[in-house]
Design an enzyme around this catalytic site. Structure first.
Site, PDB file in Angstrom:
ATOM      1  N   GLY A   9       0.810  -1.216   0.000  1.00  0.00           N
ATOM      2  CA  GLY A   9       0.000   0.000   0.000  1.00  0.00           C
ATOM      3  C   GLY A   9       0.842   1.264   0.000  1.00  0.00           C
ATOM      4  N   GLY A  10       2.094   1.129  -0.441  1.00  0.00           N
ATOM      5  CA  GLY A  10       3.022   2.260  -0.377  1.00  0.00           C
ATOM      6  C   GLY A  10       2.732   3.376  -1.369  1.00  0.00           C
ATOM      7  CB  ALA A  11       1.152   3.592  -4.639  1.00  0.00           C
ATOM      8  CG  PHE A  13      -2.702  10.047   2.919  1.00  0.00           C
ATOM      9  CD1 PHE A  13      -1.993  11.222   2.717  1.00  0.00           C
ATOM     10  CD2 PHE A  13      -3.397   9.882   4.119  1.00  0.00           C
ATOM     11  CE1 PHE A  13      -1.955  12.205   3.693  1.00  0.00           C
ATOM     12  CE2 PHE A  13      -3.372  10.868   5.094  1.00  0.00           C
ATOM     13  CZ  PHE A  13      -2.643  12.012   4.887  1.00  0.00           C
ATOM     14  CB  THR A 131      -7.696   2.771  11.927  1.00  0.00           C
ATOM     15  OG1 THR A 131      -8.610   3.760  12.365  1.00  0.00           O
ATOM     16  CG2 THR A 131      -8.501   1.504  11.659  1.00  0.00           C
ATOM     17  CG  ASP A 132      -8.525   6.432  15.985  1.00  0.00           C
ATOM     18  OD1 ASP A 132      -8.992   6.201  14.843  1.00  0.00           O
ATOM     19  OD2 ASP A 132      -8.492   7.583  16.475  1.00  0.00           O
ATOM     20  CD  GLU A 133     -12.196   5.324  11.266  1.00  0.00           C
ATOM     21  OE1 GLU A 133     -13.255   4.792  10.904  1.00  0.00           O
ATOM     22  OE2 GLU A 133     -11.604   6.191  10.600  1.00  0.00           O
ATOM     23  CE1 TYR A 157     -10.224   1.274   6.840  1.00  0.00           C
ATOM     24  CE2 TYR A 157     -11.064   2.667   8.591  1.00  0.00           C
ATOM     25  CZ  TYR A 157     -10.002   2.168   7.878  1.00  0.00           C
ATOM     26  OH  TYR A 157      -8.716   2.544   8.196  1.00  0.00           O
ATOM     27  CE  LYS A 161      -6.687  -1.184   8.872  1.00  0.00           C
ATOM     28  NZ  LYS A 161      -5.525  -1.411   7.958  1.00  0.00           N
TER      29      LYS A 161
HETATM   30  P1  NAD Z   1      -5.085   5.028   0.950  1.00  0.00           P
HETATM   31  O1  NAD Z   1      -6.472   4.634   0.546  1.00  0.00           O
HETATM   32  O2  NAD Z   1      -4.588   6.383   0.610  1.00  0.00           O
HETATM   33  O3  NAD Z   1      -4.025   3.994   0.316  1.00  0.00           O
HETATM   34  C1  NAD Z   1      -4.261   2.612   0.280  1.00  0.00           C
HETATM   35  C2  NAD Z   1      -3.262   1.997  -0.686  1.00  0.00           C
HETATM   36  O4  NAD Z   1      -3.479   0.576  -0.697  1.00  0.00           O
HETATM   37  C3  NAD Z   1      -3.413   2.488  -2.127  1.00  0.00           C
HETATM   38  O5  NAD Z   1      -2.160   2.795  -2.685  1.00  0.00           O
HETATM   39  C4  NAD Z   1      -4.056   1.314  -2.841  1.00  0.00           C
HETATM   40  O6  NAD Z   1      -3.704   1.229  -4.216  1.00  0.00           O
HETATM   41  C5  NAD Z   1      -3.511   0.139  -2.036  1.00  0.00           C
HETATM   42  N1  NAD Z   1      -4.389  -1.035  -2.134  1.00  0.00           N
HETATM   43  C6  NAD Z   1      -5.741  -1.070  -1.961  1.00  0.00           C
HETATM   44  N2  NAD Z   1      -6.190  -2.303  -2.189  1.00  0.00           N
HETATM   45  C7  NAD Z   1      -5.103  -3.062  -2.510  1.00  0.00           C
HETATM   46  C8  NAD Z   1      -4.933  -4.430  -2.840  1.00  0.00           C
HETATM   47  N3  NAD Z   1      -5.973  -5.279  -2.928  1.00  0.00           N
HETATM   48  N4  NAD Z   1      -3.681  -4.876  -3.077  1.00  0.00           N
HETATM   49  C9  NAD Z   1      -2.610  -4.047  -3.000  1.00  0.00           C
HETATM   50  N5  NAD Z   1      -2.720  -2.731  -2.713  1.00  0.00           N
HETATM   51  C10 NAD Z   1      -3.960  -2.252  -2.467  1.00  0.00           C
HETATM   52  O7  NAD Z   1      -5.016   4.737   2.497  1.00  0.00           O
HETATM   53  P2  NAD Z   1      -4.189   5.441   3.666  1.00  0.00           P
HETATM   54  O8  NAD Z   1      -5.010   6.526   4.229  1.00  0.00           O
HETATM   55  O9  NAD Z   1      -2.823   5.717   3.195  1.00  0.00           O
HETATM   56  O10 NAD Z   1      -4.154   4.266   4.737  1.00  0.00           O
HETATM   57  C11 NAD Z   1      -3.102   3.308   4.743  1.00  0.00           C
HETATM   58  C12 NAD Z   1      -3.280   2.373   5.915  1.00  0.00           C
HETATM   59  O11 NAD Z   1      -3.296   3.104   7.137  1.00  0.00           O
HETATM   60  C13 NAD Z   1      -4.580   1.587   5.873  1.00  0.00           C
HETATM   61  O12 NAD Z   1      -4.329   0.265   6.316  1.00  0.00           O
HETATM   62  C14 NAD Z   1      -5.478   2.312   6.855  1.00  0.00           C
HETATM   63  O13 NAD Z   1      -6.423   1.450   7.427  1.00  0.00           O
HETATM   64  C15 NAD Z   1      -4.469   2.800   7.869  1.00  0.00           C
HETATM   65  N6  NAD Z   1      -4.841   4.028   8.612  1.00  0.00           N
HETATM   66  C16 NAD Z   1      -5.261   5.139   7.945  1.00  0.00           C
HETATM   67  C17 NAD Z   1      -5.543   6.299   8.673  1.00  0.00           C
HETATM   68  C18 NAD Z   1      -5.957   7.587   7.980  1.00  0.00           C
HETATM   69  O14 NAD Z   1      -6.299   8.554   8.645  1.00  0.00           O
HETATM   70  N7  NAD Z   1      -5.920   7.673   6.655  1.00  0.00           N
HETATM   71  C19 NAD Z   1      -5.424   6.306  10.044  1.00  0.00           C
HETATM   72  C20 NAD Z   1      -4.992   5.139  10.698  1.00  0.00           C
HETATM   73  C21 NAD Z   1      -4.689   4.020   9.956  1.00  0.00           C
END
Ligand code: NAD
Length: 345
Positions: A9-11, A13, A131-133, A157, A161
């Protein structure tokens, strides 16, 4: 010695912010990502320019995940690949369950296979990003979530998680894997897909479109700058303990209405000709199952990882607004993916 990280998921946010953080700290980084709608082409291009290797693959595809582990032989794995937008999970939960649950299973099994194949090498820690959710909603007088808080997820969601977190901990206990779990509060900063609250409000306000605030806007979240989260994740890999959970938060609890008003205030200063932007605020039907409050006690992370948030929320928010004001090229390819319509009713 250079260390090698594999970031699923490195691409996205947070994943991309983590990649930049790791590169800065001297790591070599490979991303495994399916490049879904949530992965901006401009983010992938910035990663490649920074020297990150990108493997395009679906985390649900066990053999593809296994092949990535074997090709990279990582010193640490950061698992962020997930479907992440609560409103989308209300409309259609299937991808949330398959990606977040089965995808985590694929990562855990690949980690186990690698460990078994290479028993002389030091075991690679897996940092499982949650996540805290998963903790559900707090009332006004409740203490913040901490590592002992029971899981009580409200949305498809957060339920997916939570399920993935349970798998991660079970694989640590049953198979002796080095798994470390983080539960973080809401992130904000550059490169966030515009379906999320802060970029959605910035972009709508710039175009004179309504700023849809769910319910009465009193729902409260703790906010953390994405770079502070990325540093916490690096510290968990470097200084965390196997099997340990870390709650990560910014100590910046705000109501949604306060956040939207703060964005409007920044835009009033940057674009006075269209001020006041808060005239665009429109209260709309609440999200079903909308958790009222999240707050996080990050004392363990501060004590054990030597980590603390560095960004002040209001200053970080102003920088984020400024980033989106200059992000036309990054935003352009996303226009066809999401028209900023209401989801999850
Ligand atoms: P995001 O939606 O910006 O990025 C998710 C990434 O995962 C994308 O690059 C997407 O292409 C990739 N992805 C999705 N489905 C995939 C699959 N089947 N195979 C491979 N790659 C896949 O999400 P984010 O906000 O960067 O969140 C990243 C992580 O952090 C998540 O696990 C999320 O639950 C967790 N998180 C997010 C937040 C927040 O505020 N955004 C807070 C706490 C935890």
């Amino acid at each position: 010695m250079t260390r090698t990280a594999l970031v699923t998921g490195g691409a996205g946010f947070i994943g991309s912010a983590l990649c930049f953080e790791l590169i800065e700290a001297g790591w070599t980084v490979t991303v495994f990502d399916a490049l879904t709608y949530a992965a901006a082409p401009g983010t992938a291009a910035a990663l490649k320019a920074a020297g990150v290797r990108l493997i395009e693959g679906d985390v649900r595809d066990r053999s593809a995940v296994r092949a990535a582990f074997d090709a990279v032989r990582p010193d640490a794995v950061f698992h962020l690949a997930a479907e992440t937008h609560v409103d989308r999970s209300i409309d259609a939960a299937d991808d949330f369950v398959t990606t977040n649950v089965n995808g985590t299973l694929a990562v855990l099994e690949a980690l186990r296979a690698r460990r078994d194949a290479d028993q002389d090498a030091p075991a690679a820690p897996l940092v499982h990003i949650s996540t805290d959710e998963v903790f559900g909603a707090l009332g006004p007088e409740d203490p913040p979530f901490n590592e002992a808080t029971a899981y009580d997820p409200s949305s498809p969601y957060s339920a997916s998680k939570a399920a993935s977190d349970h798998l991660a901990r079970a694989w640590a206990r049953t198979y002796g894997l080095d798994v470390r779990v983080s539960n973080c509060s809401n992130n904000y900063g550059p490169r966030q897909f515009p379906e999320k609250l802060i970029p959605l409000m910035i972009l709508n306000a710039l175009e004179g479109r309504a700023l849809p605030v769910y319910g009465d806007g009193s729902n409260r979240r703790d906010w953390l700058h994405v770079d502070d989260h990325a540093r916490a994740l690096r510290r968990i890999a470097e200084a965390g303990a196997p099997g340990r959970t870390y709650c990560i938060g910014g100590g910046a609890e705000r109501s949604n209405l306060e956040v939207v008003r703060a964005i409007c205030a920044v835009l009033d200063a940057r674009r006075p000709q269209t001020a006041p932007h808060d005239r665009l605020i429109a209260f709309v039907d609440d999200r079903p199952g909308h958790d009222w409050r999240y707050a996080v006690d990050a004392a363990r992370a501060q004590a054990e990882l030597g980590w603390a948030p560095r960004r002040d929320f209001e200053a970080g928010l102003a920088e984020t607004v400024d980033w989106y004001l200059e992000a036309g090229a990054w935003l352009a390819p996303l226009a066809g993916r999401y028209g900023r319509e209401r989801l999850g009713l």
